[in-house]
Motif scaffolding. Sequence first.
Motif, mmCIF file in Angstrom:
data_model
loop_
_atom_site.group_PDB
_atom_site.id
_atom_site.type_symbol
_atom_site.label_atom_id
_atom_site.label_comp_id
_atom_site.label_asym_id
_atom_site.label_seq_id
_atom_site.Cartn_x
_atom_site.Cartn_y
_atom_site.Cartn_z
ATOM 1 N N VAL A 396 0.840 -1.202 0.000
ATOM 2 C CA VAL A 396 0.000 0.000 0.000
ATOM 3 C C VAL A 396 0.874 1.250 0.000
ATOM 4 O O VAL A 396 0.626 2.212 -0.751
ATOM 5 N N GLN A 397 1.912 1.269 0.830
ATOM 6 C CA GLN A 397 2.822 2.407 0.864
ATOM 7 C C GLN A 397 3.512 2.605 -0.478
ATOM 8 O O GLN A 397 3.645 3.740 -0.962
ATOM 9 N N MET A 398 3.963 1.529 -1.088
ATOM 10 C CA MET A 398 4.601 1.630 -2.398
ATOM 11 C C MET A 398 3.643 2.183 -3.441
ATOM 12 O O MET A 398 3.990 3.051 -4.244
ATOM 13 N N ALA A 399 2.385 1.676 -3.437
ATOM 14 C CA ALA A 399 1.404 2.109 -4.424
ATOM 15 C C ALA A 399 1.117 3.605 -4.293
ATOM 16 O O ALA A 399 1.038 4.334 -5.289
ATOM 17 N N LEU A 400 0.955 4.082 -3.063
ATOM 18 C CA LEU A 400 0.674 5.498 -2.844
ATOM 19 C C LEU A 400 1.856 6.381 -3.235
ATOM 20 O O LEU A 400 1.697 7.409 -3.904
ATOM 21 N N GLN A 401 3.048 5.984 -2.840
ATOM 22 C CA GLN A 401 4.207 6.823 -3.066
ATOM 23 C C GLN A 401 4.552 6.935 -4.547
ATOM 24 O O GLN A 401 5.058 7.971 -4.988
ATOM 25 N N HIS A 402 4.258 5.896 -5.316
ATOM 26 C CA HIS A 402 4.681 5.889 -6.710
ATOM 27 C C HIS A 402 3.506 5.989 -7.691
ATOM 28 O O HIS A 402 3.641 5.643 -8.861
ATOM 29 N N GLY A 403 2.350 6.430 -7.202
ATOM 30 C CA GLY A 403 1.268 6.845 -8.082
ATOM 31 C C GLY A 403 0.457 5.750 -8.740
ATOM 32 O O GLY A 403 -0.073 5.970 -9.840
ATOM 33 N N ALA A 404 0.324 4.595 -8.106
ATOM 34 C CA ALA A 404 -0.540 3.554 -8.683
ATOM 35 C C ALA A 404 -1.995 4.028 -8.683
ATOM 36 O O ALA A 404 -2.469 4.610 -7.702
ATOM 37 N N ARG A 405 -2.715 3.787 -9.763
ATOM 38 C CA ARG A 405 -4.109 4.225 -9.872
ATOM 39 C C ARG A 405 -5.065 3.234 -9.227
ATOM 40 O O ARG A 405 -6.108 3.626 -8.701
ATOM 41 N N HIS A 406 -4.742 1.939 -9.311
ATOM 42 C CA HIS A 406 -5.614 0.902 -8.758
ATOM 43 C C HIS A 406 -4.775 -0.062 -7.932
ATOM 44 O O HIS A 406 -3.657 -0.417 -8.305
ATOM 45 N N PHE A 407 -5.355 -0.490 -6.811
ATOM 46 C CA PHE A 407 -4.720 -1.500 -5.956
ATOM 47 C C PHE A 407 -5.814 -2.473 -5.542
ATOM 48 O O PHE A 407 -6.813 -2.073 -4.930
ATOM 49 N N VAL A 408 -5.619 -3.755 -5.871
ATOM 50 C CA VAL A 408 -6.614 -4.781 -5.551
ATOM 51 C C VAL A 408 -5.978 -5.828 -4.640
ATOM 52 O O VAL A 408 -4.948 -6.420 -4.980
ATOM 53 N N LEU A 409 -6.591 -6.040 -3.494
ATOM 54 C CA LEU A 409 -6.145 -7.055 -2.543
ATOM 55 C C LEU A 409 -6.956 -8.325 -2.739
ATOM 56 O O LEU A 409 -8.192 -8.283 -2.750
ATOM 57 N N ILE A 410 -6.276 -9.442 -2.885
ATOM 58 C CA ILE A 410 -6.956 -10.732 -2.962
ATOM 59 C C ILE A 410 -7.177 -11.208 -1.534
ATOM 60 O O ILE A 410 -6.228 -11.522 -0.815
ATOM 61 N N SER A 411 -8.431 -11.245 -1.106
ATOM 62 C CA SER A 411 -8.782 -11.622 0.259
ATOM 63 C C SER A 411 -9.463 -12.984 0.258
ATOM 64 O O SER A 411 -9.374 -13.739 -0.719
ATOM 65 N N THR A 412 -10.162 -13.302 1.334
ATOM 66 C CA THR A 412 -10.715 -14.645 1.514
ATOM 67 C C THR A 412 -11.980 -14.587 2.354
ATOM 68 O O THR A 412 -12.170 -13.663 3.158
ATOM 69 N N ASP A 413 -12.846 -15.569 2.176
ATOM 70 C CA ASP A 413 -14.047 -15.636 3.016
ATOM 71 C C ASP A 413 -13.688 -15.930 4.476
ATOM 72 O O ASP A 413 -14.496 -15.688 5.379
ATOM 73 N N LYS A 414 -12.475 -16.424 4.715
ATOM 74 C CA LYS A 414 -12.052 -16.693 6.098
ATOM 75 C C LYS A 414 -11.790 -15.422 6.884
ATOM 76 O O LYS A 414 -11.560 -15.474 8.100
ATOM 77 N N ALA A 415 -11.801 -14.253 6.207
ATOM 78 C CA ALA A 415 -11.647 -12.975 6.909
ATOM 79 C C ALA A 415 -12.942 -12.552 7.605
ATOM 80 O O ALA A 415 -12.933 -11.592 8.385
#
Length: 637
Positions: A396-415
């Motif tokens: 997340v820090q890398m994406a924000l600092q270097h201007g990523a437009r989209h960030f998608v986290l692969i999560s799980t139903d176990k969350a």
Amino acid sequence: MSSTLSTRILLWPRNAKRLVVVALDTGMGLLAMWLAFTLRLETLHRPEGLQWLVYALGPLLAFPIFVNLGLYRAIFRYTGIRALITTGRAVAWYGALLLAVLLLAQWEGVPRSVGILQPLIFLLLVGTSRALGWLWLAGQPGEAPRHLLIYGAGSAGAQTAAGLAGMRQYELVGFVDDDPIKVGRSINGVRVYGTHTLPDLVQRLGVTDMLLAMPSAPRQRRRAILEGLHRLPLRIRTLPGLSDLASGRVTVADFQDLGLEDLIGREPVAPLPGLLGPALAGQVVLVTGAGGSIGSELCRQIVNEGPSQLLLVEHSEYALYAIHHELQTLRDQGAHRCDLVPLLASAADAQRMQHIGAQYRPALVYHAAAYKHVPMVEANAGEGVLNNVFGTLTMVQMALQHGARHFVLISTDKAVRPTNVMGASKRVAELILQAVAASPQPPFGPATEQTRAWQCPTRFSMVRFGNVLGSSGSVIPLFRQQIAQGGPITVTHPEVTRYFMTIPEAAQLVLQAGALAEGGDVFLLDMGEPVRIADLAQRMVALSGLTVRDAAHPQGDIAIEFTGLRPGEKLYEELLIGDHPLPTSHPRILRAREEYLPWQTLQPWLERLENAAQADDSTAIKALLHGLVPGYQPQQA
């Protein structure tokens, strides 16, 4: 004696066997020439003069043609109709050449009709020798062939039957089809039966195996057929795709176990056309966990959407090599033009991730790297939290600092209301994305007057789904292995249920949900009804042609043992923490707006959790997760 001789012959070196076959063909060619002269001259022939030249000419012409058409590369014991056709074609070429030479040379004492008679006799001798050789080798004592029915009397079934000719593993005893026009007819001498006669056929003909020869049939039709077959003691398998059938490459090795979708009985989720192209085309895309089950499938689908560059981030050297080699091979074949960059790195390595972000500046980040095996993470809570929680924070820090437009986290139903460290750690990863997406000021670094009106430049979203079929942790490969070993199949609890989806579905959902993201979204898939694992085990046993051994059937083949829930395991999984998910433009993707902690509240919790994880203090980790994740109920204090 015969069995011993055939075994010795099969153990000869390949070149020795080829020399024997060449010698036999030469002898049969000379015999055919003698018989042709004898029949034409109506007397026992004694060659003289130029006739000796014709005797020598036969093998000299035949050998190069036989070699060129691969007759000496064939394996006698697997000779079938295709090999006999090739033999006929080779002799036809030879006969045409011999007749042409005799017509042009017009040697004295050599009848031109010998050029017709000798190839015909030669074809009879060679074809008979090949057939007798196959019958002799195939008739030796060995494992009895399994009686096979082919479901589907169409072109696929007919091609399969032709491919089975000469193979000793199976004896084709019939076709089955529900088309009344085909019932009662025969294909190459094998009768077509109606589906209503199946129970009687299985018993009367001793059928052990069923092959579904319907590679283009819709999933709904296949599921209906399987429902009618699963009570019969048959091992049921399917054919490969139509392209393999069309090329004539059907062998026993091509028979496949039932597809994962057939076992769970659910229609795959179709993608929404036109949603992905604009989001990915021409972009630099980064995928963490690129060598894993989901990550690798993400990469396969991403390259088809035309990105300019794909960054493959993977901690395992072999997994990175495998996916990079696969995608590079596709690029070399012209399947895509995406520039591939293999990056051996851990997503939790902040310095390495910042360097990658600065060098490549990805526009889209798909974060699939995580430890997902529940008992393994439960036993290694510190490492699980460092990877799943703080690896996500680093990305997340890398994406924000270097201007990523989209960030998608692969999560799980176990969350959702987790009972294990793995699920709780994934929920904390979700909380990080939600908090950062909603933060009114930059979450990393001191606030200034210029950042008071800050708005998150990256669209963060997360995608929840159930168990992925065919992955390393899936129960279906484990059940198949246990069935192959004679059992028992181990199930944790009689009532345990799980949601299932295929790897391509999961990857497609991740990509499509990312394109739908508005910021801080939690996406989940309408996956239908959960599957009872005990029922799945029984279904797999039945479709393997075996029976379940239990108190009611003590003579059954495979036992199912219930081992008890593992540490951190739940009886059932959920996809939604709250209620009333919202629809999206995709009919099977839902959006949930769930409660989260503001970044200022979450950050101190994360600092304490990181300290506990680095100290590998399992008790402190679980206590912090219990306070941080609503609904987390650890099974071990």
